[in-house]
Design a protein around this motif. Structure first.
Motif, PDB file in Angstrom:
ATOM      1  N   GLU A   1       0.742  -1.041  -0.337  1.00 11.06           N
ATOM      2  CA  GLU A   1      -0.143   0.273  -0.258  1.00 11.06           C
ATOM      3  C   GLU A   1       0.943   1.025  -0.080  1.00 11.06           C
ATOM      4  OE1 GLU A   1      -3.381   0.389   2.671  1.00 11.06           O
ATOM      5  OE2 GLU A   1      -4.482  -1.358   1.795  1.00 11.06           O
TER       6      GLU A   1
ATOM      7  N   ARG B   1      -2.160   5.339  -5.742  1.00  9.81           N
ATOM      8  CA  ARG B   1      -0.709   5.931  -5.504  1.00  9.81           C
ATOM      9  C   ARG B   1       0.087   7.252  -6.113  1.00  9.81           C
ATOM     10  NH1 ARG B   1       3.491   1.982  -3.034  1.00  9.81           N
ATOM     11  NH2 ARG B   1       5.121   2.925  -3.666  1.00  9.81           N
TER      12      ARG B   1
ATOM     13  N   VAL C   1       2.070   9.757  -4.058  1.00 10.37           N
ATOM     14  CA  VAL C   1       3.329   9.621  -3.665  1.00 10.37           C
ATOM     15  C   VAL C   1       4.346  10.259  -4.518  1.00 10.37           C
ATOM     16  CG1 VAL C   1       3.374   6.724  -2.305  1.00 10.37           C
ATOM     17  CG2 VAL C   1       3.936   6.925  -5.014  1.00 10.37           C
TER      18      VAL C   1
ATOM     19  N   PHE D   1      -5.769   7.567   0.761  1.00  3.12           N
ATOM     20  CA  PHE D   1      -4.749   6.623   1.502  1.00  3.12           C
ATOM     21  C   PHE D   1      -6.161   5.426   1.844  1.00  3.12           C
ATOM     22  CE2 PHE D   1      -0.665   8.837   2.605  1.00  3.12           C
ATOM     23  CZ  PHE D   1      -0.325   7.713   1.242  1.00  3.12           C
TER      24      PHE D   1
ATOM     25  N   ARG E   1      -7.107   1.542   0.067  1.00  2.00           N
ATOM     26  CA  ARG E   1      -7.089   0.557   0.256  1.00  2.00           C
ATOM     27  C   ARG E   1      -8.642   0.333   0.401  1.00  2.00           C
ATOM     28  NH1 ARG E   1      -5.548   2.692   5.721  1.00  2.00           N
ATOM     29  NH2 ARG E   1      -3.393   2.842   4.532  1.00  2.00           N
TER      30      ARG E   1
ATOM     31  N   ASP F   1       2.660  -4.742   2.475  1.00  4.18           N
ATOM     32  CA  ASP F   1       4.079  -3.955   2.422  1.00  4.18           C
ATOM     33  C   ASP F   1       2.994  -2.592   3.135  1.00  4.18           C
ATOM     34  OD1 ASP F   1       6.248  -2.130   2.539  1.00  4.18           O
ATOM     35  OD2 ASP F   1       6.981  -3.294   1.421  1.00  4.18           O
TER      36      ASP F   1
ATOM     37  N   TYR G   1       0.182  -0.877   6.043  1.00  3.37           N
ATOM     38  CA  TYR G   1      -1.000  -0.546   5.808  1.00  3.37           C
ATOM     39  C   TYR G   1      -1.917   0.374   6.984  1.00  3.37           C
ATOM     40  CZ  TYR G   1      -6.048  -3.039   6.371  1.00  3.37           C
ATOM     41  OH  TYR G   1      -6.890  -2.895   6.137  1.00  3.37           O
TER      42      TYR G   1
ATOM     43  N   SER H   1       0.316   3.191   9.116  1.00  3.39           N
ATOM     44  CA  SER H   1       1.142   4.135   8.367  1.00  3.39           C
ATOM     45  C   SER H   1       0.109   5.262   8.005  1.00  3.39           C
ATOM     46  CB  SER H   1       1.123   3.476   6.202  1.00  3.39           C
ATOM     47  OG  SER H   1       2.721   2.532   6.322  1.00  3.39           O
ATOM     48  N   THR H   2      -1.256   5.068   8.124  1.00  4.24           N
ATOM     49  CA  THR H   2      -1.675   6.252   7.350  1.00  4.24           C
ATOM     50  C   THR H   2      -1.936   6.519   8.801  1.00  4.24           C
ATOM     51  OG1 THR H   2      -3.397   4.901   6.738  1.00  4.24           O
ATOM     52  CG2 THR H   2      -4.281   7.173   6.664  1.00  4.24           C
TER      53      THR H   2
ATOM     54  N   TYR I   1       1.860   8.854   9.150  1.00  5.31           N
ATOM     55  CA  TYR I   1       2.101   9.207   8.263  1.00  5.31           C
ATOM     56  C   TYR I   1       0.745  10.845   8.565  1.00  5.31           C
ATOM     57  CZ  TYR I   1       5.817   6.802   6.014  1.00  5.31           C
ATOM     58  OH  TYR I   1       7.201   6.312   5.663  1.00  5.31           O
ATOM     59  N   GLN I   2      -0.285  10.460   8.498  1.00  6.42           N
ATOM     60  CA  GLN I   2      -0.973  11.084   8.492  1.00  6.42           C
ATOM     61  C   GLN I   2      -1.470  11.455   9.782  1.00  6.42           C
ATOM     62  OE1 GLN I   2      -1.185   8.311   5.875  1.00  6.42           O
ATOM     63  NE2 GLN I   2      -0.459  10.830   4.552  1.00  6.42           N
TER      64      GLN I   2
ATOM     65  N   PHE J   1       7.578  11.588   0.576  1.00  2.00           N
ATOM     66  CA  PHE J   1       6.867  11.615   1.682  1.00  2.00           C
ATOM     67  C   PHE J   1       8.363  11.580   2.107  1.00  2.00           C
ATOM     68  CE2 PHE J   1       3.223  10.082   0.395  1.00  2.00           C
ATOM     69  CZ  PHE J   1       2.319  10.882   1.997  1.00  2.00           C
ATOM     70  N   GLU J   2       9.712  11.169   1.789  1.00  2.00           N
ATOM     71  CA  GLU J   2      11.031  11.570   2.146  1.00  2.00           C
ATOM     72  C   GLU J   2      11.468  12.769   2.126  1.00  2.00           C
ATOM     73  OE1 GLU J   2       9.634   8.359  -0.120  1.00  2.00           O
ATOM     74  OE2 GLU J   2      11.099   7.312  -0.087  1.00  2.00           O
TER      75      GLU J   2
HETATM   76  P1  TMP Z   1       6.868   2.697   0.195  1.00  2.00           P
HETATM   77  O1  TMP Z   1       7.515   3.710   0.485  1.00  2.00           O
HETATM   78  O2  TMP Z   1       6.525   2.182   1.541  1.00  2.00           O
HETATM   79  O3  TMP Z   1       5.767   2.175  -0.980  1.00  2.00           O
HETATM   80  O4  TMP Z   1       5.173   3.911   0.197  1.00  2.00           O
HETATM   81  C1  TMP Z   1       5.214   5.356   0.036  1.00  2.00           C
HETATM   82  C2  TMP Z   1       4.891   6.399   0.788  1.00  2.00           C
HETATM   83  O5  TMP Z   1       3.638   6.134   0.864  1.00  2.00           O
HETATM   84  C3  TMP Z   1       5.527   6.500   1.979  1.00  2.00           C
HETATM   85  O6  TMP Z   1       6.617   7.372   1.890  1.00  2.00           O
HETATM   86  C4  TMP Z   1       4.466   6.217   3.144  1.00  2.00           C
HETATM   87  C5  TMP Z   1       3.042   6.806   2.535  1.00  2.00           C
HETATM   88  N1  TMP Z   1       2.064   6.297   3.379  1.00  2.00           N
HETATM   89  C6  TMP Z   1       1.673   7.481   3.698  1.00  2.00           C
HETATM   90  O7  TMP Z   1       1.716   8.177   3.874  1.00  2.00           O
HETATM   91  N2  TMP Z   1       0.210   7.095   4.141  1.00  2.00           N
HETATM   92  C7  TMP Z   1       0.213   5.682   4.264  1.00  2.00           C
HETATM   93  O8  TMP Z   1      -1.257   5.548   4.628  1.00  2.00           O
HETATM   94  C8  TMP Z   1       0.893   4.191   3.274  1.00  2.00           C
HETATM   95  C9  TMP Z   1      -0.097   2.882   3.032  1.00  2.00           C
HETATM   96  C10 TMP Z   1       1.925   4.923   3.199  1.00  2.00           C
END
Ligand code: TMP
Length: 213
Positions: A41, A52, A56, A72, A76, A97, A99, A102-103, A106-107, A159-160
């Motif tokens: 995801e 996606r 990203v 997201f 999902r 990888d 789920y 991460s939300t 990250y959010q 995100f990086e």
């Molecule tokens: P990845 O690089 O692991 O494929 O994930 C893509 C980017 O998306 C990573 O920097 C994390 C971010 N992300 C969120 O911000 N929220 C989410 O719910 C998910 C699944 C990923």
């Protein structure tokens, strides 16, 4: 009773090595004769992969955290419907990888209200929790230097680009999730050598699948 597989998610900051470890685990399980589906995801189904790209790629400020949460969750929903649920119904082990944690990290980490939105949307629209979640824990600086070294990540680094302070906050958020749900989550020290990390992953997963570690 319907046959049901096993739903495993892997989580952590960017560059923690979870994707490589997920792949190694899948290979090991397949060698033992298990049916294993590897997915990710955001993405993991054609429609979700389209969402996606929106998430990203582009400038860090392209979406607010609120809008990201909705996108997201939409991705999902599609992924769970089209890929995860059918595989679980067929009795497969699904290794995903990233789920909902991460939300949450990250959010949801920015504000209490937003974290509630993430949890409520999950309860309303997704309604599927992992059987086990591995949280790969690594120092934020080490994670970012690993992603810098990655050749294929150039377009997908929205995100990086948010920097080391953001990654450090994410790390704390993932650890807080693990602490709050110790039955579901196992923290894996991702700073160790890859073989040692793979051993820890196996120790966490094997007993839950009824296999000897
Ligand atoms: P990845 O690089 O692991 O494929 O994930 C893509 C980017 O998306 C990573 O920097 C994390 C971010 N992300 C969120 O911000 N929220 C989410 O719910 C998910 C699944 C990923």
């Amino acid at each position: 009773m319907a046959k049901r597989g096993f739903f495993l998610t892997v989580e952590g900051i960017d560059g923690a090595g979870k994707s490589t470890q997920a792949q190694r685990l899948a290979e090991r399980l397949r060698a033992l004769g298990h049916s294993v589906i590897e997915t990710r995801e955001p993405g993991g189904a054609p429609g979700a992969e389209e969402i996606r790209k929106l998430l990203v790629e582009g400038a860090p400020g392209r979406w607010s955290a609120e809008t990201e949460t909705l996108l997201f969750t939409a991705a999902r929903r599609d992924h769970v419907e089209r890929t995860v649920e059918p595989a679980l119904a067929a009795g497969s082990i699904v290794i995903c990888d990233r789920y909902v944690d991460s939300t949450r990290a990250y959010q949801g980490a920015g504000a209490v209200e937003l974290r509630q939105v993430v949890d409520r949307l999950h309860a309303l629209a997704i309604r599927l929790d992992p059987d086990l979640t591995l949280i790969f824990d690594l120092d934020a600086g080490a994670g970012l230097s690993r992603t810098d070294a990655r050749a294929n990540g150039a377009a997908e680094n929205r995100f990086e680009q948010k920097g080391a302070a953001f990654q450090a906050r994410l790390r704390q958020e993932f650890l807080a999730i693990a602490e709050a749900e110790p039955e579901r989550c196992v923290v894996i020290d991702a700073a160790a050598a890859p073989d040692a990390v793979a051993d820890k992953v196996w120790e966490a997963v094997a007993p839950r699948l009824g296999l000897t570690p």
